[in-house]
Write a protein that holds these residues in place. Structure first.
Motif, short mmCIF file in Angstrom:
data_model
loop_
_atom_site.label_atom_id
_atom_site.label_comp_id
_atom_site.label_asym_id
_atom_site.label_seq_id
_atom_site.Cartn_x
_atom_site.Cartn_y
_atom_site.Cartn_z
N MET A 240 0.79 -1.26 0.09
CA MET A 240 0.05 -0.07 -0.02
C MET A 240 0.92 1.21 0.08
N ILE A 241 0.78 2.21 -1.03
CA ILE A 241 1.50 3.40 -1.19
C ILE A 241 0.95 4.42 -0.49
N ASP A 242 1.38 5.04 0.24
CA ASP A 242 1.31 6.38 1.06
C ASP A 242 1.27 7.56 0.06
N ILE A 243 0.34 7.78 -0.57
CA ILE A 243 0.35 8.91 -1.49
C ILE A 243 0.75 10.22 -1.21
N ASP A 244 0.58 10.38 0.15
CA ASP A 244 0.69 11.96 0.64
C ASP A 244 2.27 12.08 0.99
N GLU A 245 2.67 10.87 1.38
CA GLU A 245 4.03 10.82 1.73
C GLU A 245 5.18 10.39 0.65
N SER A 246 4.57 10.19 -0.71
CA SER A 246 5.41 9.79 -1.86
C SER A 246 5.83 10.88 -2.76
N ASP A 247 6.51 10.99 -3.40
CA ASP A 247 7.20 12.14 -4.43
C ASP A 247 6.69 11.52 -5.73
N PHE A 248 5.67 11.84 -6.12
CA PHE A 248 5.04 11.71 -7.54
C PHE A 248 5.11 12.86 -8.64
N THR A 249 6.30 13.67 -8.35
CA THR A 249 6.46 14.82 -9.08
C THR A 249 7.82 14.73 -10.17
N THR A 250 8.21 13.40 -9.98
CA THR A 250 9.60 13.24 -10.58
C THR A 250 9.32 12.86 -12.26
N ASP A 251 10.36 13.22 -12.80
CA ASP A 251 10.04 12.89 -14.47
C ASP A 251 9.93 11.52 -14.45
N ASP A 252 10.57 10.49 -13.78
CA ASP A 252 10.38 8.87 -13.78
C ASP A 252 8.87 8.88 -13.81
N PHE A 253 8.12 9.20 -12.79
CA PHE A 253 6.83 8.68 -12.77
C PHE A 253 6.15 9.56 -13.83
N LYS A 254 6.39 10.57 -14.15
CA LYS A 254 5.55 11.38 -15.33
C LYS A 254 6.16 10.59 -16.63
N SER A 255 7.01 10.14 -16.76
CA SER A 255 7.51 9.21 -17.96
C SER A 255 6.28 7.84 -18.03
N LEU A 256 6.38 7.20 -16.87
CA LEU A 256 5.61 6.04 -16.89
C LEU A 256 4.14 6.25 -17.23
N LEU A 257 3.55 7.42 -16.72
CA LEU A 257 2.40 7.97 -17.07
C LEU A 257 2.10 8.03 -18.62
N GLY A 258 3.01 8.31 -19.35
CA GLY A 258 3.01 8.43 -20.83
C GLY A 258 2.92 7.05 -21.58
N PHE A 259 2.99 6.13 -20.89
CA PHE A 259 2.67 4.75 -21.28
C PHE A 259 1.26 4.21 -21.04
N ILE A 260 0.80 5.12 -20.01
CA ILE A 260 -0.92 4.64 -19.73
C ILE A 260 -1.84 5.69 -20.50
N ASN A 261 -1.31 7.01 -20.63
CA ASN A 261 -2.00 7.95 -21.25
C ASN A 261 -2.69 7.64 -22.41
N THR A 262 -4.08 7.74 -22.62
CA THR A 262 -4.78 7.36 -23.64
C THR A 262 -5.63 8.35 -24.08
N ALA A 263 -5.59 8.58 -25.50
CA ALA A 263 -6.54 9.74 -26.13
C ALA A 263 -7.78 9.50 -25.73
N ASP A 264 -8.81 10.51 -25.64
CA ASP A 264 -10.03 10.38 -25.11
C ASP A 264 -10.93 9.48 -26.10
N ASP A 265 -10.50 9.25 -27.33
CA ASP A 265 -11.52 8.77 -28.33
C ASP A 265 -10.94 7.27 -28.51
N LYS A 266 -9.96 6.77 -27.66
CA LYS A 266 -9.18 5.55 -27.76
C LYS A 266 -9.55 4.78 -26.54
#
Length: 276
Positions: A240-266
């Protein structure tokens, strides 16, 4: 108040400070700001992370991130860079944007990460399915994610997933949100000021949103999270990840989200989708 937050989060970088605040702290700051004689209604502060777009994800000093990135590249997952919202969305707006009836084989893990990204001010959508879903749903990659730098992951002992899940939930604190990954499901969870445990349903076409656990949390863990009393390696892989105590502002996490990110119509979600 800003000085108090700087001491709490160990940074004087104001943009980073904004991204680390929880919703309660951010609302209080906005209230103080609105009462200031210097407040400019046409240019309010927005709680966003780094504004620069990462067009090509690269290896970093974090070996766990590199392992996930390698898995994504081996599986030829398409990359769709995420951008920052121009204005912070409310929680209800975020849920409306990312939730829906799941038409994939089960996107709980990735849509939960999309929620975290949205809370950082990033415009990220999910329900892509295919190799993207498969990589992020894999227990090895989820475990790697929990061990990335800046992530505070909580763990619990137990011979079965039902026990591990119950012990993880007992670590929830009021005012915080967590990314619970246990049994066969992953979801955002929290404890209300009244002491009620809730999970965020994001895969229903009709009832997405915060949902109460049963009075006996083990029942919901069994019925919604697929936890059982069968002996397993749950204590090794579930967390269980403590979201408030974790750093999700990093380039690494932002990069991972790019592999999730989906166009609205897709997005593969709709009225015929079901929770999984």
């Amino acid at each position: 108040y800003v000085g108090e937050l700087e001491e709490r989060y160990g940074t004087k970088n104001f943009e980073k400070l904004l991204s680390k605040m929880n919703d309660r702290e951010y609302k209080h700051l906005m209230d103080l700001q609105s009462k200031s004689p210097l407040y400019n209604k046409n240019a309010p502060l927005t709680k966003t992370g780094k504004s620069d777009i990462i067009t090509v994800p690269k290896n970093s000093a974090d070996s766990k991130y590199n392992e996930i990135l390698k898995s994504l590249n081996i599986n030829k997952v398409d990359y769709n860079p995420v951008e920052s919202h121009k204005k912070l969305l409310t929680e209800s707006e975020i849920i409306k944007a990312i939730a829906g009836g799941d038409l994939t084989k089960g996107s709980c893990a990735s849509v939960g990460l999309a929620y975290i990204g949205q809370k950082q001010g990033l415009n990220v959508l999910d329900f892509r399915d295919g190799t993207s879903r498969q990589v992020f749903a894999g227990s090895f990659n989820l475990h790697r994610l929990s061990e990335m730098q800046g992530i505070k992951a909580l763990r619990a002992k137990g011979a079965c997933s039902l026990t591990v899940g119950n012990r993880l939930l007992k670590q929830c604190e009021v005012g915080k949100e967590y990314y619970l990954c246990v049994g066969k499901h992953a979801a955002i969870v929290k404890k209300t000021p009244e002491g009620v445990l809730q999970y965020l349903e994001l895969q229903s076409s009709t009832r997405s949103g915060w949902t109460n656990f049963d009075g006996n949390p083990r029942y919901t863990l069994n019925q919604r999270f697929g936890c059982t009393q069968k002996s397993s390696a749950s204590e090794l892989y579930d967390f269980m990840i403590d979201i408030d105590e974790s750093d999700f502002t990093t380039d690494d996490f932002k990069s991972l989200l790019g592999f999730i990110n989906t166009a609205d119509d897709k997005q593969r979600k709709g009225s015929y989708g079901t929770i999984k």
